[in-house]
Scaffold this active site. Structure first.
Site, PDB file in Angstrom:
ATOM      1  N   ARG A 281       0.850  -1.189   0.000  1.00 38.51           N
ATOM      2  CA  ARG A 281       0.000   0.000   0.000  1.00 38.51           C
ATOM      3  C   ARG A 281       0.890   1.245   0.000  1.00 38.51           C
ATOM      4  O   ARG A 281       2.061   1.194   0.360  1.00 38.51           O
ATOM      5  CB  ARG A 281      -0.906   0.015   1.234  1.00 38.51           C
ATOM      6  CG  ARG A 281      -1.774  -1.229   1.410  1.00 38.51           C
ATOM      7  CD  ARG A 281      -2.556  -1.142   2.711  1.00 38.51           C
ATOM      8  NE  ARG A 281      -3.419  -2.299   2.916  1.00 38.51           N
ATOM      9  CZ  ARG A 281      -3.125  -3.354   3.673  1.00 38.51           C
ATOM     10  NH1 ARG A 281      -1.941  -3.409   4.285  1.00 38.51           N
ATOM     11  NH2 ARG A 281      -3.975  -4.341   3.825  1.00 38.51           N
ATOM     12  N   LYS A 306      -2.237  -1.837   8.467  1.00 36.61           N
ATOM     13  CA  LYS A 306      -3.680  -1.989   8.615  1.00 36.61           C
ATOM     14  C   LYS A 306      -4.017  -3.278   9.375  1.00 36.61           C
ATOM     15  O   LYS A 306      -3.318  -4.287   9.252  1.00 36.61           O
ATOM     16  CB  LYS A 306      -4.313  -2.029   7.211  1.00 36.61           C
ATOM     17  CG  LYS A 306      -5.792  -1.709   7.183  1.00 36.61           C
ATOM     18  CD  LYS A 306      -6.250  -1.596   5.743  1.00 36.61           C
ATOM     19  CE  LYS A 306      -7.728  -1.257   5.653  1.00 36.61           C
ATOM     20  NZ  LYS A 306      -8.186  -1.152   4.256  1.00 36.61           N
TER      21      LYS A 306
END
Length: 457
Positions: A281, A306
């Protein structure tokens, strides 16, 4: 202040050397703006420190001659100049910086507009952010957030939603006496976009559920499932890059024009390699430290991302070749070699690329490669490289005769997902993938069909 500016432009010269403008034309523009500001300050009484009234009178003089966007540009240059003088202790402080701090503003544009208004004091006061959790339900929301965090939840997203509802209540003193469920429903109904309506609907249910512990009679707001379905339908479909497009994107990054930063093309190239080959990401790219790269074992460590997950990713040999090449160039450029320094390093500011700057630069590479239109938020995204990694990995497994279903848990772990359902969201069905799946099913079902039709047994 006047004494510091009555130096035949020495302070301006020091500032221009500090900021390194991109072109000679920019240097001339900055110098003209700052010389004009210097002359204005020198017309003020001597030995008078620069203050809000000095800035205000200069801005009004600019506004009488220039349109607003010119005035805002000049104010930004002067703001940076005063920050520089304050940093070298040539002046006690930057009045614009103090105003930003006093009125809770991250940038100076709202402050400048307020100073140019007919009543600057009232306009500045209107900029002050509302106090946190000061509404009639504010104390309860703060206590609930503290409780959830004490139980081990991060609870940042929910806290942000509660704070938005708190600000809404502070601005609507005429309705605070209504029941909570009515207030929540009114707030949901006033959402300006579909995304706001869905988000507010979830916040309303979270808050009502928490309040039920105090008053069981409180009803949960009704869920309008049509809003969620409509938002899903309106979401942009992921773009799956072909291998040829990925190669073209990488070549464009390596040729990215950057006369002031010779490391930038190789930096962008390495970022894209990791974004596609490791499925990282944007935030994970920006947070990588030098110590997260283990060259000896061919691995990188992704920390506390995350879902509170950290993971160690083995990298392909070709990826490690690109990463080693970048690390060698980084060392030759004089970058710090301690493990806590940013992997993707530059010479300015914090010494590492932020998530926002990483996104901006990679989008510029996309546009330069001709894969994304120039204006607007349309076309392929950087995050779509992650989608493409999943789809192309599935295609490779099909072609190698591997059962993709058995490999999905490993792929979910590699991507940092909490389960394979999150990974399946990334699995966009392309024509090529559908053809490979159909061919796999045909090979599986053909013998059975042959038997049913009465062929030899």
């Amino acid at each position: 202040m006047n004494a510091q500016l009555a130096d035949s432009g020495a302070a301006i010269d020091r500032f221009l050397l500090h900021v390194h403008p991109r072109s000679r034309g920019t240097v001339n523009v900055y110098r003209c703006i700052l010389v004009e500001f210097q002359r204005h300050v020198q017309r003020c009484p001597r030995n008078t420190a620069i203050c809000q009234s000095t800035i205000e009178s200069w801005l009004r003089g600019c506004a009488s001659r220039w349109p607003e966007h010119y005035v805002l540009h000049r104010a930004r240059v002067v703001d940076r100049f005063l920050d520089f003088l304050a940093s070298e202790e040539s002046i006690p402080s930057n009045p614009l910086a103090q105003l930003r701090l006093n009125f809770g503003q991250r940038v100076g544009t709202p402050i400048v507009r307020a100073l140019l208004s007919p009543d600057p004091a009232q306009a500045l006061e209107a900029l002050k952010p509302l106090p946190r959790f000061a509404s009639v339900y504010g104390a309860f929301m703060r206590t609930h957030i503290e409780l959830m965090r004490a139980r081990g939840y991060r609870y940042d997203t929910q806290a942000s939603g509660f704070q938005r509802f708190d600000r809404y209540l502070q601005g609507r003193a005429d309705i605070v006496s209504l029941p909570l469920v009515v207030l929540l429903q009114q707030w949901v109904d006033e959402g300006t976009t579909l995304h706001h309506a869905v988000e507010r609907q979830q916040v309303a249910r979270n808050l009502a559920r928490a309040w039920q512990r105090i008053d069981p009679r409180v009803e949960l707001p009704k869920v309008d499932r049509r809003l969620s379905r409509q938002r899903i339908l309106e979401q942009r479909s992921p773009y799956v890059y072909t291998p040829q497009e990925v190669r073209h994107l990488l070549e464009t990054a390596r040729e990215f024009p950057s006369p002031r930063s010779s490391m930038r093309p190789l930096t962008l190239y390495t970022m894209l390699v990791l974004a596609y080959c490791a499925g990282l990401r944007l935030g994970e790219l920006a947070r990588l430290d030098l110590g997260d790269v283990h060259v000896a074992t061919g691995e990188i460590v992704i920390r506390e991302t995350k879902f509170f997950k950290s993971r160690t990713l083995p990298l392909a040999d070709s990826v490690m070749v690109a990463l080693r090449r970048y690390l060698e160039a980084r060392q030759r450029a004089g970058a710090p070699q301690d493990g806590s320094s940013g992997l993707f390093w530059h010479t300015q500011g914090t010494g590492r690329y932020s998530r926002v700057m990483t996104h901006k630069l990679l989008v510029r590479v996309l546009r330069r490669a001709g894969l994304k239109p120039q204006p607007g938020r349309v076309g392929p995204r950087i995050h779509d490289l992650r989608h493409s990694m999943v789809v192309n990995r599935m295609l490779t497994w099909y072609r190698e005769g591997i059962n993709p279903q058995a490999r999905l848990p490993f792929l979910a772990t590699y991507l940092g997902h909490k389960d394979i359902n999150s990974t399946l969201v990334y699995l966009t069905v392309t024509q090529e993938l559908l053809q490979e799946a159909s061919e796999r099913f045909r090979a599986f079902a053909a013998p059975g069909r042959y038997l049913v039709e009465g062929g030899p047994q």
